[in-house]
Enzyme design. Structure first.
Site, PDB file in Angstrom:
ATOM      1  N   HIS A   1      25.549   0.178 -20.089  1.00 20.33           N
ATOM      2  CA  HIS A   1      25.662   1.007 -21.284  1.00 20.33           C
ATOM      3  C   HIS A   1      24.239   1.411 -21.656  1.00 20.33           C
ATOM      4  O   HIS A   1      23.308   0.598 -21.596  1.00 20.33           O
ATOM      5  CB  HIS A   1      26.353   0.259 -22.423  1.00 20.33           C
ATOM      6  CG  HIS A   1      27.851   0.234 -22.269  1.00 20.33           C
ATOM      7  ND1 HIS A   1      28.644  -0.750 -22.780  1.00 20.33           N
ATOM      8  CD2 HIS A   1      28.683   1.118 -21.645  1.00 20.33           C
ATOM      9  CE1 HIS A   1      29.921  -0.490 -22.491  1.00 20.33           C
ATOM     10  NE2 HIS A   1      29.957   0.641 -21.779  1.00 20.33           N
TER      11      HIS A   1
ATOM     12  N   HIS B   1      32.961  -7.747 -21.155  1.00 21.48           N
ATOM     13  CA  HIS B   1      32.693  -6.508 -21.878  1.00 21.48           C
ATOM     14  C   HIS B   1      33.548  -5.396 -21.276  1.00 21.48           C
ATOM     15  O   HIS B   1      34.271  -5.608 -20.317  1.00 21.48           O
ATOM     16  CB  HIS B   1      31.198  -6.210 -21.799  1.00 21.48           C
ATOM     17  CG  HIS B   1      30.733  -5.194 -22.804  1.00 21.48           C
ATOM     18  ND1 HIS B   1      31.157  -5.198 -24.109  1.00 21.48           N
ATOM     19  CD2 HIS B   1      29.865  -4.157 -22.705  1.00 21.48           C
ATOM     20  CE1 HIS B   1      30.579  -4.197 -24.755  1.00 21.48           C
ATOM     21  NE2 HIS B   1      29.799  -3.538 -23.933  1.00 21.48           N
TER      22      HIS B   1
ATOM     23  N   ASP C   1      22.437   1.891 -24.199  1.00 23.17           N
ATOM     24  CA  ASP C   1      21.574   1.189 -25.157  1.00 23.17           C
ATOM     25  C   ASP C   1      20.966  -0.091 -24.571  1.00 23.17           C
ATOM     26  O   ASP C   1      20.195  -0.770 -25.251  1.00 23.17           O
ATOM     27  CB  ASP C   1      22.332   0.906 -26.463  1.00 23.17           C
ATOM     28  CG  ASP C   1      23.615   0.103 -26.254  1.00 23.17           C
ATOM     29  OD1 ASP C   1      24.307   0.322 -25.231  1.00 23.17           O
ATOM     30  OD2 ASP C   1      23.931  -0.739 -27.106  1.00 23.17           O
ATOM     31  N   HIS C   2      21.311  -0.404 -23.331  1.00 29.27           N
ATOM     32  CA  HIS C   2      20.732  -1.588 -22.692  1.00 29.27           C
ATOM     33  C   HIS C   2      19.820  -1.266 -21.508  1.00 29.27           C
ATOM     34  O   HIS C   2      19.217  -2.173 -20.945  1.00 29.27           O
ATOM     35  CB  HIS C   2      21.850  -2.542 -22.265  1.00 29.27           C
ATOM     36  CG  HIS C   2      22.537  -3.170 -23.433  1.00 29.27           C
ATOM     37  ND1 HIS C   2      22.286  -4.466 -23.835  1.00 29.27           N
ATOM     38  CD2 HIS C   2      23.420  -2.660 -24.334  1.00 29.27           C
ATOM     39  CE1 HIS C   2      23.008  -4.735 -24.915  1.00 29.27           C
ATOM     40  NE2 HIS C   2      23.703  -3.654 -25.238  1.00 29.27           N
TER      41      HIS C   2
ATOM     42  N   HIS D   1      22.198  -7.219 -32.139  1.00 28.63           N
ATOM     43  CA  HIS D   1      23.057  -6.115 -31.700  1.00 28.63           C
ATOM     44  C   HIS D   1      23.924  -5.624 -32.864  1.00 28.63           C
ATOM     45  O   HIS D   1      25.125  -5.414 -32.747  1.00 28.63           O
ATOM     46  CB  HIS D   1      23.930  -6.556 -30.519  1.00 28.63           C
ATOM     47  CG  HIS D   1      24.485  -5.416 -29.706  1.00 28.63           C
ATOM     48  ND1 HIS D   1      25.743  -4.914 -29.900  1.00 28.63           N
ATOM     49  CD2 HIS D   1      23.944  -4.664 -28.725  1.00 28.63           C
ATOM     50  CE1 HIS D   1      25.959  -3.928 -29.040  1.00 28.63           C
ATOM     51  NE2 HIS D   1      24.876  -3.749 -28.313  1.00 28.63           N
TER      52      HIS D   1
ATOM     53  N   ASP E   1      26.344  -8.300 -24.623  1.00 24.89           N
ATOM     54  CA  ASP E   1      27.516  -7.594 -25.145  1.00 24.89           C
ATOM     55  C   ASP E   1      28.753  -8.278 -24.576  1.00 24.89           C
ATOM     56  O   ASP E   1      28.965  -8.287 -23.354  1.00 24.89           O
ATOM     57  CB  ASP E   1      27.537  -6.129 -24.665  1.00 24.89           C
ATOM     58  CG  ASP E   1      26.680  -5.217 -25.530  1.00 24.89           C
ATOM     59  OD1 ASP E   1      25.757  -5.718 -26.194  1.00 24.89           O
ATOM     60  OD2 ASP E   1      26.923  -3.991 -25.526  1.00 24.89           O
TER      61      ASP E   1
ATOM     62  N   HIS F   1      23.918  -4.764 -18.340  1.00 24.65           N
ATOM     63  CA  HIS F   1      25.005  -3.835 -17.982  1.00 24.65           C
ATOM     64  C   HIS F   1      24.557  -2.399 -18.202  1.00 24.65           C
ATOM     65  O   HIS F   1      23.467  -2.149 -18.739  1.00 24.65           O
ATOM     66  CB  HIS F   1      26.280  -4.158 -18.769  1.00 24.65           C
ATOM     67  CG  HIS F   1      26.213  -3.915 -20.241  1.00 24.65           C
ATOM     68  ND1 HIS F   1      25.286  -4.536 -21.070  1.00 24.65           N
ATOM     69  CD2 HIS F   1      26.952  -3.114 -21.063  1.00 24.65           C
ATOM     70  CE1 HIS F   1      25.477  -4.129 -22.313  1.00 24.65           C
ATOM     71  NE2 HIS F   1      26.475  -3.261 -22.345  1.00 24.65           N
TER      72      HIS F   1
END
Lengths: 303, 303
Positions: free
Chosen positions: B64, B142, B66-67, B270, B212, B62
């Protein structure tokens, strides 16, 4: 007044040998400014004990990934740790588009105001002024639109010569007026010129940052006479053709530029992955401009 | 056949305590697959001695930061070190827009083919199949569109029982036929069933990756019976409200999910920045599902 540069990243395009893509932190009287923000800059800030929320202004020279890919992560982390204070970002207009697209798709609404100031690469331009400094951008000659940045310390007021003012018996309430250039008339009518009562302020210092550029005459007027000149030196001079082809500079050329603009000191960086050992780059630049230093990550350099 | 997971990043939103944002490397019979690509993934790959150009497929769960914020740096570096081979990227459709915008403004034309495969978060879907594995994506729950990924090893052919085939004196030219399920008739007319002449193949293994998500029933069918389940466990269960609010899972819930889907082993990761010490997360999950392990950076986990 503190005026220092911390090297956070010294590598060119790819991270290698423990070196990171370009980023520098400027501390001017405990105000923090970030110059470029390569991938991993937020981790480098943590490593060197800098709280990222102390940074109020970020300057991005151009849109090659090694100079800005850490920016979105950094501004997201500032959001996550509860920043409320404004953040000012200066960079090419398309950077705003890139930031907006990210936050559109991650559905993030930042909790602090992010103010974007587009730069242009046609002429020199003042982009920020506060009580301590004047920051200007100026065009570099790179493969894509790219600007350098120059930080000029503002002229400071003279300091009061306490030995004299106390000997004469000048009340302290007058001292700020004298600092600002007013003479003092004593009760007996004697006039003391403010120049007699003060010591001259320190000479204003300056720092110029030339991130990625081929050597040309065009940007030299903008970096004339700086105290500390950071200039990229991606290659040794035996790679001049490659430097020109990729719009970069050699260590010898960096030394030549520092000489031409009469810089006091030169800091070189943005090292190509082909150089594990940086000594030859340093020696080449020093052969032209002896007061050269290597930009090494984690080191603070006085301006 | 090797089927292992290397943890490259185990942190949630922000890098902290030496932990990095999410990324995992899967090695299946020396073919490398990357799952998510948080900022700094290329440096983590270098740290653990992985040549990035061995990676052929990258899966992004996805958008976000941090991914995926390490993705553009990684694909740029692959370009700079001379990659020629195709790279396949699987992720939300907008990821292509983000990649394209970057390369438009950096004026980069990649020297290798980058093939983008959009994922969707409505149903489960097979997205990649080769001789060793079948990869599918499935919807997670999510805050924004997010998919998990499941790797299923393909059923392998039985192996020849050499002791038997040699005792009977079966010529080696027949062995591939027997492996494929053909019986063998000897010159004296005796028929040997292929089942007698072979040993059963290893049972196919599977790995599921839930990056997530809040805990729901919806995605459980897709991770049913996996050998190794990676499931996020951002919080301890005393933070359940915060977990639900941010569409994340607690360590206790991760243990409950592993129990429900009858996973063989659970790997949690995570971790929220609020947990420097990870033992409480491990213990909470183990109290429900004893065969839990912490995803620790630099560790390889057998599937």
């Amino acid at each position: 007044m503190r005026f220092e540069v911390l090297i956070l990243g010294s590598s060119s395009a790819t991270p290698i040998y423990g070196r990171h893509p370009t980023a520098q932190l400027i501390n001017i009287n405990e105000q923090l400014y970030l110059l470029d923000c390569g991938e991993g800059t937020q981790v480098q800030l943590i490593k060197y004990g800098i709280r990222s929320n102390r940074i109020k202004h970020i300057f991005i020279s151009h849109l090659h990934g090694d100079h800005y890919l850490g920016l979105i992560g950094l501004i997201s982390s500032m959001h996550l740790v509860g920043r409320k204070e404004e953040l000012h970002i200066y960079g090419p207009p398309a950077l705003q588009e890139i930031i907006d697209l990210h936050f559109l798709h991650s559905q993030t609404v930042l909790r602090y105001p992010l103010l974007f100031h587009p730069t242009q690469d046609q002429t020199g331009e003042s982009i920020l002024e506060n009580e301590h400094i004047l920051v200007s951008s100026f065009p570099l000659d790179h493969r894509i639109a790219c600007t350098g940045f120059r930080f000029d310390e503002k002229k400071r007021m003279p300091t009061i010569d306490r030995t004299k003012t106390e000997a004469i018996g000048i009340p302290t309430a007058y001292l700020p007026l004298i600092k600002r250039g007013n003479d003092y008339t004593a009760s007996d009518g004697t006039v003391y010129r403010w120049q007699e009562l003060t010591l001259p302020p320190p000479i204003p210092r300056s720092y110029a940052y030339c991130s990625d550029t081929v050597m040309t005459e065009r940007y030299l007027p903008f970096i004339q006479g700086v105290d500390l000149l950071y200039h990229e030196a991606t290659f040794l001079h035996d790679m001049l053709n490659r430097a020109v082809e990729t719009f970069h500079t050699t260590a010898r050329q960096a030394g030549q530029i520092a000489t031409k603009v009469q810089a006091r000191k030169l800091l070189i960086g943005h090292y190509s992955a082909r150089y594990k050992d940086l000594k030859p780059l340093l020696e080449e630049s020093k052969s032209i401009f002896p007061n050269t230093d290597l930009a090494l990550e984690g080191n603070w350099y006085n301006v």
